[in-house]
Enzyme design. Structure first.
Site, short mmCIF file in Angstrom:
data_model
loop_
_atom_site.label_atom_id
_atom_site.label_comp_id
_atom_site.label_asym_id
_atom_site.label_seq_id
_atom_site.Cartn_x
_atom_site.Cartn_y
_atom_site.Cartn_z
N SER A 1 -0.42 34.39 42.37
CA SER A 1 -1.78 35.10 42.83
C SER A 1 -2.85 34.50 42.60
CB SER A 1 -1.79 36.37 43.38
OG SER A 1 -2.21 37.37 41.65
N LYS A 2 -4.28 34.72 42.81
CA LYS A 2 -4.98 34.48 42.05
C LYS A 2 -5.60 34.65 40.51
CE LYS A 2 -8.14 32.40 44.43
NZ LYS A 2 -7.88 31.05 44.13
N ARG A 3 -4.63 36.20 40.37
CA ARG A 3 -4.64 36.31 39.10
C ARG A 3 -4.71 35.62 38.31
NH1 ARG A 3 -1.01 40.13 37.71
NH2 ARG A 3 -0.11 39.95 39.20
N GLY B 1 -4.59 32.01 38.43
CA GLY B 1 -5.14 31.38 37.29
C GLY B 1 -5.36 30.00 39.64
#
Ligand code: GLU
Length: 531
Positions: free
Chosen positions: A289-291, A293
């Protein structure tokens, strides 16, 4: 288990509700490689791009364009689907769901069929808690959730269309009879064969009367995907594992439409076979996920990854050729690819490995290719400008033409570069006077006086050097002077004065490019920092 099918047809069906995600790109790549592999072996195969844009509120043209551009950048070519020029290619179009409904009435026709056959029903049930609690709203008293209602086209009230899961009712009858009723039997499950995970079963009752359309021309995913896969003669559905829970619904719908049936062993047979790909995980093994990167393909492009490296890296996310080889061209991947070699466990997206791989591909470029690739990044960093297809920039060595100057800078960086976006930061001192603190010039515990002397010595050595000004000549002059003493005492202040950086290529390589005059100038400027 692989099924050899002539005229294999595979597809990806992204929803244009966001930018092209790495997960979608990996699915696209596997579908593409699957089709390419068949083609190499002399079979007809097609890879289709279909845009699932029935959700009109969330779908955006901008996202559709990003998907097309991203796949194009990666070199994942589709045989059928929308094109970058706004047209379509292939004989099974339209390739946008919204157009399929408009032009072919694809979904509404099949919905009518399902309603007529009693396989689906229009449902006026409240869809939210608020609605349920709204006791005064009489539309909700007309029907309770699981009761049939004939479709009435004049009906103006809001309704949804649900698949009628008669199994739930049958189960109730069995329970009433008691006895063996509680023993489960094959009919209690939707079972299908998956090319990655073998047999997958899921109980039918938990599916309930699931919603298949929001209205007549607003089909929902599970229904629309079955219609499209059938109409486009798809033979293999290769997609992410997150779709496994949707598969039983899709098979029940295919059965209701007369396209799938249960065989004598209790397994669903549809016109297509499923292959569910393992999830992509972050290094902490949670879903990417965005977490973790960047997650969109475009972000990777902006960060300076090469499409060849991305393709190679993504191919190894869940697929393994079974040996140690890591670097594969697209052609080699297509040759080697098979669904049998797809792993069941999640595939970790390891950025360190991606960086290494990108570096490997950077090193395979000719210097001219690398320069062409880096130019946009140098421009973005404000170091050069392109005017009339010519490089304009500050350059310090009159003996080198600007193109040669830039080529040599990039050739120097090539062995170390991991991402093109690093270029600006790494090579800025070749285009601008470096700015740095005088402490940078200090090697170990040298005194100010020692540093100044070292800079003066370097300046003197450079001023008497005889051409050619190359690494060999410079090395000889400096190493003869250094002898057995600590070479850092002379070379560190020299390198730091030239580059203004803690880490950079060696001083002789820099002098070779900057030229003697500029190098001497920078040494003088460094000396001035000590008064
Ligand atoms: N629109 C779905 C997605 O992007 C398609 C899934 C499928 O391949 O069936 O995940």
């Amino acid at each position: 288990m692989s099924i050899a099918i002539k005229n294999s047809r595979v597809r990806i069906a992204p929803s244009p509700t966001g930018f092209l995600h790495i997960g979608t790109a990996r699915t696209a790549l596997f579908n593409y490689l699957f089709a390419q592999n068949y083609k190499i072996r002399g079979d007809n195969a097609s890879f289709i791009l279909r845009i699932e844009d029935t959700d009109q509120e969330r779908s955006k043209k901008e996202y559709e364009e990003d998907i097309l551009n991203g796949l194009n950048w990666l070199g994942i070519e589709w045989d059928e689907g929308p094109t970058l020029h706004g047209t379509e290619k292939g004989n099974f179009g339209p390739y946008n769901q919204s157009k399929r409904e408009r032009k072919l009435k694809s979904y509404s026709n099949y919905l009518t069929q399902l309603l007529k056959n009693g396989k689906a029903f229009a449902c006026f049930c409240p869809s939210s808690k608020e609605e349920i609690e709204d006791k005064n709203n009489d539309k909700f008293h007309i029907l309770c959730p699981y009761k049939d209602m004939a479709y009435n086209p004049d009906e103006t009230r809001q309704f949804v269309i649900r698949y009628k899961n008669t199994y739930a009712e049958k189960l109730e009858e069995r329970f009433k009879k008691g006895g063996d009723a509680f023993k489960t039997n094959e009919d209690d499950y939707v079972t299908f064969q998956d090319l990655v995970r073998n047999k997958i079963s899921s109980p039918k009752d938990i599916l309930g009367h699931f919603v298949i359309a929001k209205s007549f021309d607003e089909p929902l995913y599970n229904f629309a995907v079955v219609v499209d896969d059938y109409e486009m003669k798809i033979t293999h559905v290769i997609r992410g594992e997150d779709h496994i829970p949707n598969t039983p619904k899709q098979l029940l719908l295919a059965e209701a439409l007369g396209w799938a049936q249960v065989d004598e062993t209790g397994v669903f047979q549809a016109p297509w076979t499923y292959a569910h790909l393992p999830l992509i995980l972050g290094t902490d093994r949670s879903k990417l996920s965005k977490r973790h990167g960047a997650t969109s393909v475009n972000e990777y492009k902006t960060l300076g990854y090469l499409p060849e490296a991305m393709v190679n890296f993504m191919a190894l996310l869940g697929w393994n050729p079974g040996d140690e080889q890591e670097i594969f061209s697209k052609e080699e991947l297509a040759k080697e690819f098979s669904l049998e070699k797809i792993q069941k466990s999640g595939a970790v997206f390891d950025t360190v490995k991606l960086d290494w791989m990108n570096g490997e591909y950077i090193r395979r470029k000719s210097v001219e290719e690398l320069t062409a690739l880096c130019i946009p990044f140098l421009e973005k960093a404000g170091l050069i400008k392109i005017q009339n297809a010519k490089i304009k920039s500050q350059h310090y060595n009159p003996k080198l033409k600007i193109d040669e100057y830039v080529n040599r800078i990039l050739a120097l960086e090539q062995p170390r570069l991991k991402k093109l976006s690093e270029t600006g930061e790494r090579v800025n001192f070749f285009f601008q006077e470096p700015e740095y603190d005088k402490e940078l010039l200090r090697w170990k515990n040298m005194s100010d006086e020692d540093i100044k002397k070292a800079l003066q010595k370097a300046e003197k050595l450079l001023s008497v050097i005889n051409p050619p000004i190359d690494k060999k000549t410079l090395e000889k002059a400096f190493f003869d002077e250094i002898g057995d003493s600590d070479k850092g005492k002379l070379l560190w202040p020299l390198r730091a004065a030239l580059s203004g950086k803690k880490a950079s290529p060696g001083p002789f390589e820099i002098v070779e490019i900057l030229g003697i005059e500029e190098s001497i100038k920078r040494l003088e400027q460094a000396e001035q920092k000590f008064g």
